[in-house]
Design an enzyme around this catalytic site. Sequence first.
Site, PDB file in Angstrom:
ATOM      1  CB  SER A 168      -1.027   0.001   1.132  1.00 54.14           C
ATOM      2  OG  SER A 168      -0.426   0.019   2.394  1.00 54.14           O
TER       3      SER A 168
ATOM      4  CD  GLU B 232      -3.128   5.786   1.170  1.00 56.60           C
ATOM      5  OE1 GLU B 232      -2.876   5.269   2.268  1.00 56.60           O
ATOM      6  OE2 GLU B 232      -2.484   5.518   0.141  1.00 56.60           O
TER       7      GLU B 232
END
Length: 98
Positions: A32, A49
């Site tokens: 991530s 995000e």
Amino acid sequence: MSVSYRKGRRLEYGVKELLESQGWFVVRAAGSKPVDLVCIRQGQTVLIECKYNKSPTKQELERLAEISKISGARVLLAVRQKYGRLRIYDPFTGEPDK
């Protein structure tokens, strides 16, 4: 694997599936970073995000602004509060995704 990691991962996959159902090609960025999802459709690139039950920090917002500037891609936040609905929006204007 912690509970918070599992919830965040579940959110990422949920957003990925939602966007794919709208015709986007979506890649989940393992680890991530610098963003969770890279989305491409008809010459457009959107970087997302994902946050579960928290807001991004000032440093994360600064990093997203820098990534947007460098890449020319639009950056969005996908946020789900613990008992709330999914909200996808521009982190700089607060406007919802269209």
